[in-house]
Structure formats: structure tokens, C-alpha cells
Design a protein around this motif. Structure first.
Motif, PDB file in Angstrom:
ATOM      1  N   HIS A  48       0.865  -1.181   0.000  1.00  0.00           N
ATOM      2  CA  HIS A  48       0.000   0.000   0.000  1.00  0.00           C
ATOM      3  C   HIS A  48       0.901   1.230   0.000  1.00  0.00           C
ATOM      4  CE1 HIS A  48      -3.660   2.305   1.859  1.00  0.00           C
ATOM      5  NE2 HIS A  48      -3.215   2.838   0.730  1.00  0.00           N
ATOM      6  N   ASP A  95      -1.938   5.063  -3.786  1.00  0.00           N
ATOM      7  CA  ASP A  95      -2.871   6.141  -3.488  1.00  0.00           C
ATOM      8  C   ASP A  95      -2.645   7.349  -4.393  1.00  0.00           C
ATOM      9  OD1 ASP A  95      -3.946   4.631  -1.469  1.00  0.00           O
ATOM     10  OD2 ASP A  95      -2.933   5.706   0.155  1.00  0.00           O
ATOM     11  N   ASN A 138       1.422   5.032  -0.105  1.00  0.00           N
ATOM     12  CA  ASN A 138       0.644   6.225   0.218  1.00  0.00           C
ATOM     13  C   ASN A 138       1.351   7.476  -0.278  1.00  0.00           C
ATOM     14  OD1 ASN A 138       2.522   7.156   2.318  1.00  0.00           O
ATOM     15  ND2 ASN A 138       1.800   5.351   3.472  1.00  0.00           N
ATOM     16  N   ASN A 139       0.823   8.625   0.059  1.00  0.00           N
ATOM     17  CA  ASN A 139       1.375   9.889  -0.415  1.00  0.00           C
ATOM     18  C   ASN A 139       2.039  10.703   0.694  1.00  0.00           C
ATOM     19  OD1 ASN A 139      -0.788  10.868   1.042  1.00  0.00           O
ATOM     20  ND2 ASN A 139      -2.031  11.363  -0.748  1.00  0.00           N
ATOM     21  N   ASN A 156      -4.479   4.468  -8.139  1.00  0.00           N
ATOM     22  CA  ASN A 156      -5.731   5.191  -7.898  1.00  0.00           C
ATOM     23  C   ASN A 156      -5.531   6.696  -7.878  1.00  0.00           C
ATOM     24  OD1 ASN A 156      -7.118   2.727  -7.625  1.00  0.00           O
ATOM     25  ND2 ASN A 156      -6.561   2.581  -5.463  1.00  0.00           N
TER      26      ASN A 156
END
Length: 520
Positions: free
Chosen positions: A198, A222, A200-201, A246
Motif C-alpha cells: 500500500h 494512493d 501512500n502519499n 488510484n
């Protein structure tokens, strides 16, 4: 005569030996510099920067000796200097001839913990003369240090002080030998990075070697994530594995919601340099791959699709995806199954999109440009040729609707048919195909009057007619202007989604990924 010449030579040597041309006097405060401040571009924590240059001038008529050149933080500094070919942080009695100059080379490796916590800047100074001297001079050093998640293969040191690195097994070659590549599988509970499936930012990811998504797992990326790949690195999606990018629409010039895959060289000179890293590799059997609002830059191959998942559902669905500056191919698909909307590709060494070994492809409102600075690149290649097999590989479908194919080469389309199953159709597309020598005039693959193959298409047969009027194609600005031949020539039936900038399409719609705009 020879004796007279010898006597003259001896006399000349004796006279010049009495001269004192290379006498140096200690001097502080009369130097000039090429820069008052050296800005070393952003680097990741614990990653070495490029080497930067400072030039120091002695503009006086005297030979001087600079008592000291040193870093203000001396041996504790994270900066490194090289002065007159010598590496260090403190240098004494550096000699500089009259009207001459010397180079100082500067680099840095620092951690976020070393920086100012308010702005993450790491700073120091190069001092010329001691600070206690009233005429001492200085040059500022400034670097932005950026924190990141680092993903890299493990290694074990061997008795001979070499290292053995973790490797991924990619199968067997033609001679039965294993194919291995430096890298490792991503982990859900990595002791340093946490859940590596996963992304993320919160901070960037930096990949060394190839990171692989394990079978039966999905990598989630993300919106706003920034992924950086080191040289000869990339991402592999294994059999039965997936990747979901995404990204979403951004509202500012910072592209705050775009996902960006690029190299790990952050200097401006590398921002558009092709071939800095490997590829995003969707291997045979990877499934349910989804890319949305993704930019891929400066790879060797942007996306490599090896086969499909064996179902009628597309193995890869792409929307609002941009691929730029690939040294080989933007998307290289081998028996792939891809669906794309608002895909934009440009500046690739061989082809922007290559659908090879057959496959199934469906693209709508896409812009396949190619302004790579050579004469043999193209925009789209379709082929069912399989050089490693005796049987043909069917091109079951290649559908291009409201798509724009245009580049610096005369031919934006290359069709290679072997055997019988070679199904393709271009509907309301703009295609550059300048056949001055009529070498393809009798080739039925390029029969642009055949509406079953080319339905209501615009063909640019010279450099003047049916031009796209790109804003700045060589710099990847592929939005079309009001003078574009693509303006209002799309089939609105296929325009059921906004353009790549999230602007609503009007009826009649424009060909390509962008609605036209009026340039300033």
C-alpha cells in the motif's frame, strides 16, 4: 654553430632561474566566485547528490596563497569538497596564480535529521580564510533533503568482501538456465516500511532493483503518490497479482492527486532524460490491473505487458495515463489485452505503442504522438508476428476510436501481418502517413479508403494538411489548438467521458485525449 646555440641556451636558463615568477603571498579577501550560493538540488535522505562546481578567481596581478579553504562545520559537515584534485573538508595554503582560477567540486550526503526541521534544508559554508580574519570570504551551500521510503533487495557480504543480493526468478531461458534479476517481493509487514503493498502519499518511495508484487496480492497506490526508480530498477507484477493505481484529477499545477513514476535523479537536468530506469512489467497471468491518473516518465519501456490473464476481460485498464520519454517503447504489449481511455504517449525511441504477438486492444480518445529526434520511430505498431514460434499469434482486436496518431516521422502507423487473423479498425482518427515514394500504395493494410479498416479518418498525406496543432509536442505539451484538424472531428458516440484534463466533451467532440483550447 652548435656550440653557440648551446651557450645561448645555458645563458637563457641561468637568467630565467633567477626570476621569481612563482613567489606567492598570503592573501585573504580579494577573490571572486562564480556563485555566491551553491544550490545542490533536492536529494533523498542518505543518498549522494550529483557533483556541483564552484569556480574561484584570482583577478589580481599577484600570485597568492589562500591560507585556508574549509567547510564551516569542518569534519562534521555532510558536504564533501575537492580542491585542486584533493578530497577533504579543510585545505591549507592553496596557491593560485595571478589572473588564474581554480575549481572546487562539491557533493553532499545527508539525512533528514541533519536538516532544519522547519524547511528540511541542510546548509553549510565554504570559508576562504579564517572567520576571525576581517577580510574572510564565504560561499553558502544549500540542499533540500527529502525523506522517503526505500525499497531495496537484501544483501549478504561474502568472505571476499563482495555481496550477494536477493534475486527474483523470472523463469528459464532457451538453454534451460534460470533467469534472475536483482530484487525482492514486497511485504505486507516489512519491519522498516510497514505495509509495502500500500503505497501512500505521505512521502516518496525510492526503488532499488526490482520490487515485485507477490502472486494473489494487489499493490494499491494512493492518489498523489510519488514513486522513484534507481537505474536498472522497476516494478514487476507477478502471475495472479494485480496493481491498482488510484490517481485522481488535480486542481493545481503541483499535480497533487496525480501518481507519478519516474527516476530518482531529482536535478532539473534529469527531469526529461529518457532511459533512467527499467519498466513496469505486467507478467504473464497478472490480472485486474488498473491505472488511473498516472504519469510514467523517463523509463526504458514505460509499461511491458507480457501476455494476459486468459479471460475476455482486459488484463490492463488505463484511463488518464501519460507516458513520456521512454528510450525504447511507451507501451510494449505481447499478446496483451488492454483497454485505454485518454492515454497520451510521446517521445519514445522506437514506438509509442507496440501491440506485438497479436492480442486485443481497445483505445478511445487517445493521443499517440512521437517526436523522438530520429527518423525511424513511429507512433503505433500492430503485429501478429511471433518470431519465437512457428504458428501465428492472432491479433483478435485492435480498435482505435477518436484517436490521434502523429509524430515527426512520416509514418505514424506500422502494420505487420503474418497469417490470417489480423483484425484492426480505426474510427474517426487522425493519422499521419506521408508516402512520398508510394511504397505502400498497393499494400491493402494501408488502404485508407477501405471504410471497414479506416472509417471516417483524416489522413495527413503531407506536412501541411490535417495537422494536429499541438501546443509544444517536443516538450510533451500535446493539447491541440483551435487550428487543429482534430477539432470537432470525433464521433461523439464514443465521447462518454471527460477529456484528460477533466473537461466535458462537446458535440461534435475533438479527436485525441484533449479538447482544443485557444493558445495564448
Amino acid at each position: 654553430m652548435y656550440r653557440y646555440l648551446l651557450l645561448l641556451l645555458v645563458l637563457t636558463i641561468s637568467l630565467t632561474s633567477c626570476r621569481n615568477d612563482f613567489e606567492f603571498e598570503s592573501n585573504v579577501g580579494n577573490l571572486a566566485f562564480s556563485k555566491d550560493t551553491v544550490y545542490l538540488d533536492t536529494v533523498f535522505t542518505n543518498t549522494s547528490s550529483s557533483t556541483y562546481t564552484l569556480k574561484v578567481y584570482n583577478k589580481s596581478d599577484k600570485n597568492i596563497s589562500i591560507p585556508t579553504i574549509k567547510l564551516a562545520n569542518e569534519t562534521t559537515s555532510k558536504y564533501r569538497l575537492m580542491v585542486d584534485g584533493m578530497a577533504g573538508q579543510i585545505f591549507e595554503n592553496v596557491e593560485l596564480l595571478a589572473k588564474d582560477s581554480l575549481f572546487i567540486f562539491i557533493s553532499v550526503t545527508a539525512q533528514v535529521a541533519d536538516t532544519n526541521p522547519s524547511d528540511f534544508l541542510y546548509t553549510d559554508q565554504i570559508l576562504f580564510g579564517e572567520e576571525t580574519h576581517p577580510n574572510h570570504q564565504k560561499v553558502e551551500l544549500v540542499t533540500l533533503i527529502q525523506d522517503a521510503y526505500f525499497i531495496y533487495p537484501g544483501r549478504i557480504q561474502n568472505p571476499d568482501e563482495t555481496y550477494t543480493y536477493d534475486e527474483l526468478n523470472l523463469g528459464i531461458d532457451e538453454d534451460g538456465n534460470p533467469i534472475r534479476i536483482r530484487g525482492r517481493f514486497l511485504e505486507e509487514t516489512n519491519p522498516i516500511n510497514g505495509d509495502e503493498l500500500h503505497w501512500n502519499n505521505t512521502k516518496p518511495y525510492v526503488i532499488y532493483g526490482y520490487a515485485a508484487v507477490p502472486s494473489n496480492k494487489t499493490l494499491i497506490v494512493d492518489a498523489g503518490a510519488r514513486i522513484h526508480f534507481h537505474s536498472e530498477s522497476g516494478l514487476i507484477v507477478a502471475n495472479n497479482a494485480s496493481i491498482h493505481v488510484n490517481g485522481s484529477n488535480s486542481t493545481t499545477a503541483t499535480l497533487e492527486n496525480e501518481v507519478i513514476f519516474e527516476g530518482d535523479r531529482l536535478e532539473p537536468n534529469f527531469s526529461e532524460t529518457p532511459g533512467q530506469w527499467g519498466t513496469i512489467w505486467l507478467t504473464q497471468g497478472s490480472t485486474n490491473n488498473q491505472f488511473s491518473n498516472l504519469t510514467i516518465k523517463n523509463a526504458t519501456v514505460g509499461i511491458l505487458v507480457s501476455g494476459n490473464d486468459g479471460t475476455s476481460t482486459p488484463t490492463l485498464v488505463m484511463e488518464n495515463t501519460q507516458i513520456y520519454n521512454c528510450s525504447n517503447v511507451g507501451i510494449l504489449a505481447r499478446t496483451g489485452n488492454i483497454e485505454g481511455r485518454n492515454v497520451v504517449i510521446n517521445n519514445c525511441g522506437q514506438a509509442s505503442f507496440a501491440g506485438t504477438f497479436g492480442g486485443s486492444y481497445d483505445f478511445t480518445h487517445c493521443t499517440f504522438a512521437n517526436y523522438w529526434p530520429t527518423s525511424n520511430q513511429t507512433c503505433v505498431v500492430l503485429s501478429n508476428e511471433n518470431l519465437s514460434e512457428t504458428s501465428e499469434t492472432a491479433l483478435t482486436k485492435a480498435s482505435f476510436k477518436n484517436c490521434l496518431l502523429y509524430g515527426s516521422n512520416n509514418f505514424s502507423l506500422s502494420l505487420i501481418k503474418v497469417g490470417s487473423v489480423f483484425n484492426y479498425n480505426f474510427n474517426h482518427c487522425l493519422i499521419k502517413f506521408i508516402d512520398f515514394s508510394n511504397q505502400f500504395s498497393n499494400n491493402p493494410l494501408y488502404n485508407f479508403s477501405n471504410s471497414s479498416l479506416f472509417e471516417d479518418c483524416l489522413i495527413a498525406v503531407n506536412q501541411i494538411s490535417n495537422t494536429p496543432d499541438f501546443k509544444d509536442a517536443r516538450n510533451n505539451e500535446l493539447i491541440i489548438g483551435e487550428n487543429s484538424a482534430a477539432k470537432g472531428m470525433g464521433n461523439y458516440t464514443y465521447s462518454t467521458f471527460n477529456d484528460i484534463l477533466n473537461n466535458s466533451r462537446t458535440n461534435p467532440s475533438d479527436i485525441g485525449a484533449y479538447n482544443f483550447i485557444v493558445f495564448d
